[in-house]
Design an enzyme around this catalytic site. Structure first.
Site, short mmCIF file in Angstrom:
data_model
loop_
_atom_site.label_atom_id
_atom_site.label_comp_id
_atom_site.label_asym_id
_atom_site.label_seq_id
_atom_site.Cartn_x
_atom_site.Cartn_y
_atom_site.Cartn_z
CB THR A 1 -9.30 48.09 15.49
OG1 THR A 1 -8.96 48.45 14.16
CG2 THR A 1 -8.68 46.75 15.84
CD GLU B 1 -9.11 52.58 7.32
OE1 GLU B 1 -10.18 51.95 7.40
OE2 GLU B 1 -8.21 52.48 8.16
#
Lengths: 377, 404
Positions: free
Chosen positions: B139, B252
């Site tokens: 991120t 994920e």
């Protein structure tokens, strides 16, 4: 762990899918639902000929001695229709009630007829339309010197019009629940189809109907236990039927998002529409996996009572919600009785009520797992 | 179908016995520990130490990654062995994937798929033996779920890439041995074709890690200031980062699956048995029972979806939309359960209880409801992935990547 179907099950699945394609394509089913023709004797005979009635019943009584999962695989395919008719209500539940409750003599005469489709045996349990459970049994059973007398009205009986006989739950003079086999032709039995947002439901009246003492299934007082035992095995197969219905709706709804163009693009490009499809898939797969896990429990002798109630709650809720989300995607066209979604919507609402609502089954699941201290069920 | 996790063949039942005995021996000393969930909310050093040690022991036997090839440090075992290890560890309240603080469970299969033979031989063994911890570092502050808009640059300079940029909301409370990250290798290249994946030693010069205290526990900001990374550590090849990302994200985003069940309901029932209102246990109350029923059913469905995904992954027939569906549903269930707990137990649902494992700590469940809705990408990205996999509004269906 192995989450695949067996070779035989895949064969059953294909056979049922082929049958549906040949005998009951979607537009034909839509017509039947439009004309409220829930029971099609010809179709029923053909299904019987394929061995789909009483699949789980032992071969010595005319069944096929299959596993519950084998039978469920067939019913899942039939749910794609949704194929109407008493295949479940008589071919599974009716047959299992006889198997669980009847004497050897009764089984030998009755079961082969149910398995061949000659007899259609329908359970008539709750008297009212709200409750589902032992309290809902109000029809009176009195005993004279040489016979029994049934008196009461079952207001919502699924597939009643197709019945050749009923298994009627009734209260004895001492307040116990008994199951009584009643021939449809017995004087005092009358059947009144119900109009409404449902399919194949009728009111059945037992107006001082005289039946021989030998019509009792099991002892007086054993009625609810027999019902529970039969339902425990039957309900997951009804759940599989609802799973198949959900799968069909998921598939045609996804296809609709590809072909329906508004505002210059296929509606499946709109995230709100995608959200509806996500919800459909969750309900579908929740129903699928809870149902098949429960079937596995039944087949392998793992205690399944709570799981069965859970499966009925999840599968009926799923079918209902899947229809609703599909209505959101289809909008106007999906509300036309000529659209396949309408057959499903009507069936989903009917099965939501049939044999107990999701809330009632969730409560039974909790009672099975965590009995109340002052159990006043 | 067979849902039984204990239906062992003779060979497997011998293996189960071996695992049971081994765990009995090696879980000694853990009796007093109360596990954190996968995140570092509790920051209990004793527990951290125990888990790291356990990982090394499991890894040393090839049991941390049972189905990976032996030559890379895996167990070379079959799905049945994996099931035994998962289900036996589950009895102690942990899962194989979360034995210690690392995302190796996701990184390792990605390297197995995209790494060169030399990379596999270099990177995998220490990871599979449980010796190193790895953070995924994806991120960026401006990007959020849109990780392809990657501004962390890695510019080739001889045998190295020089990395500059910033990632946020990553990792745990102890620094990692390696960072596993997406970088922009060609700033002028077209979107999705300008990316690379780097496996970066955590002790490289120029890396600064700064803790961030968040709703769901500790995460970190990672700054890269002229960090030199050997070009050897680029996984998947030049400008091929987005393909690697697809494998990574599938794992994920729910595709990895799991066999253990969430034990929350059992603790709720226990609480409701012991807690009385007007002299009556809460468990006798009809509305409480209805809420427990919904909680139980939804968690059961979460569990079944996870098992289905696990199965599809290990028989190497990836479920088309199972990962995205599971992840979206699980997060919505956690959110709903937070409210149910508050409705059932009032203020008690807001007070941490360090005497139990974190996954059954009511306060953690309530807090992680909203706090973990978006980790690894928002619910909205899950639903977008779902739409592509099912082919909603599209003539073609995007394929789910194989992940082991």
């Amino acid at each position: 762990m192995d989450l695949r179907l067996t070779k035989t099950q895949n064969m059953f699945k294909r056979a049922a899918a082929d049958f549906l394609k040949a005998e009951a394509p979607s537009h034909t089913i839509t017509e039947w639902f439009g004309s409220k023709a829930a029971f099609l004797p010809d179709l029923y005979r053909k299904a019987a000929a394929l061995g789909w009635l009483g699949m789980v019943i032992p071969e010595r009584y005319g069944g096929a001695s299959t596993s519950f999962t084998d039978c469920a695989v067939v019913f899942e395919e039939l749910g794609h229709g949704p194929l109407p008719g008493p295949l479940f209500s008589s071919g599974v539940l009716g047959a299992l009630l006889v198997l669980e409750g009847a004497s050897e003599e009764q089984k030998k005469t009755l079961l082969p007829a149910v398995c061949s489709g000659k007899s259609i045996v329908i359970a008539a349990v709750a008297d009212g339309g709200v409750d589902w459970g032992p309290e809902s049994v109000e029809t009176r059973l009195t005993r004279t010197t040489d016979h029994l007398v049934l008196d009461g009205t079952k207001r919502f009986v699924y597939d009643a019009e197709a019945a050749t006989a009923f298994i009627c739950a009734a209260r004895t003079e001492s307040g116990e629940i008994a199951l009584v086999l009643v021939n449809r032709e017995s004087p005092g039995v009358s059947i009144m189809p119900k109009a409404g947002f449902m399919v194949s439901v009728a009111e059945v009246r037992f107006d001082k109907v005289r039946v021989p003492v030998s019509s009792l299934l099991g002892g007086a007082g054993a009625g609810w236990q027999i019902l529970d035992r039969a339902l425990e095995k039957a309900l997951p197969i009804l759940c599989a039927y609802q799973v198949g219905a959900c799968q069909e709706i998921f598939d045609f709804t996804a296809e609709y998002t590809r072909t329906r163009v508004v505002f210059g693009q296929p509606i499946g490009r709109f995230q709100r529409v995608q959200d509806h499809c996500v919800e459909i898939s969750i309900h579908l797969d929740a129903a699928r996996w809870v149902t098949y896990e429960t079937l596995w429990k039944l087949d392998s002798g793992v205690p399944a009572t709570a799981g069965v109630h859970e499966a009925k709650a999840v599968a009926s809720e799923a079918y209902y919600q899947v229809c609703n989300f599909s209505h959101m995607v289809h909008a106007g066209p999906g509300t036309d009785y000529g659209h396949p979604l309408m057959a499903h919507s009507v069936m989903a609402h009917t099965l939501y009520q049939y044999l107990g609502t999701p809330l009632q089954h969730k409560r039974r699941m909790m009672d099975a797992l965590y009995p109340r201290a002052g159990s006043r069920e | 179908m067979d849902f039984n996790l204990q239906a062992d063949s003779r060979e497997i039942s011998v293996f189960r016995k071996e695992v049971q005995e081994w765990l009995q021996e090696n879980m000694r000393g853990a009796e007093e520990l109360r596990w954190s969930a996968t995140w570092s909310t509790r920051e209990n050093e004793e527990e951290y130490g125990f888990r790291r040690k356990l990982a090394r022991k499991l890894g040393g036997r090839g049991w941390l990654f049972p189905m990976f090839p032996v030559e890379y440090g895996g167990g070379g075992l079959a799905i049945d062995h994996q099931l035994v290890l998962e289900s036996e560890l589950d009895r102690y309240g942990i899962s194989l994937a979360a034995v210690f603080y690392t995302l190796a469970r996701i990184v390792a299969p990605v390297i197995l798929k995209w790494g060169t033979e030399e990379q596999k031989r270099n990177f995998l063994p220490p990871m599979l033996r449980g010796e190193v911890s790895v953070w995924q570092v994806l991120t960026e502050p401006q990007g959020g779920s849109d990780i392809a808009t990657c501004r962390t640059k890695a510019i080739r300079d001889g045998d190295h890439y020089v990395v500059n940029g910033q990632k946020v909301m990553v990792g745990y409370h102890h620094p990692p041995d390696f960072l596993w990250t997406l970088v922009c290798t060609d700033p002028s290249g077209p979107r999705h074709e300008n990316l690379g994946w780097l496996y970066i030693p955590g002790n490289s010069d120029g890396i600064t890690i700064q803790p961030m205290r968040l709703m769901m526990g500790i995460k970190n900001a990672v700054f890269f200031d002229n960090v030199r990374v050997p070009a050897f550590n680029l996984v998947g090849g030049e400008n091929n980062g987005w393909s690697v990302a697809n494998t990574h994200l599938e794992l994920e985003h729910g595709g990895e699956g799991r066999v253990g069940a969430d034990p929350l309901v059992e603790r709720v029932v226990e609480y409701c048995r012991e807690t009385r209102v007007a002299a009556t246990p809460l468990l006798e109350d009809t509305s409480v029972r209805d809420m427990i029923a919904d909680m139980m059913i939804e968690l059961h469905v979460v569990h079944l979806f996870a098992r289905r995904n696990f199965w599809h992954r290990y028989v190497r027939e990836p479920h088309p939309y199972g990962g995205a569906q599971f992840r979206y549903y699980q997060r919505m269930v956690r959110l709903r359960n937070g409210e149910r707990l508050q409705q059932i137990m009032g203020y008690h649902a807001l007070v941490p209880d360090l005497t139990v494992n974190e996954v059954v700590d009511f306060e953690y469940v309530v807090r992680s409801g909203p706090g973990m809705l978006h980790g690894g990408g928002t619910l909205d990205t899950d639903r977008l992935v779902f739409a592509r996999r099912v082919g909603l509004g599209r003539p073609t269906k995007e394929k789910a990547p194989e992940t082991i």
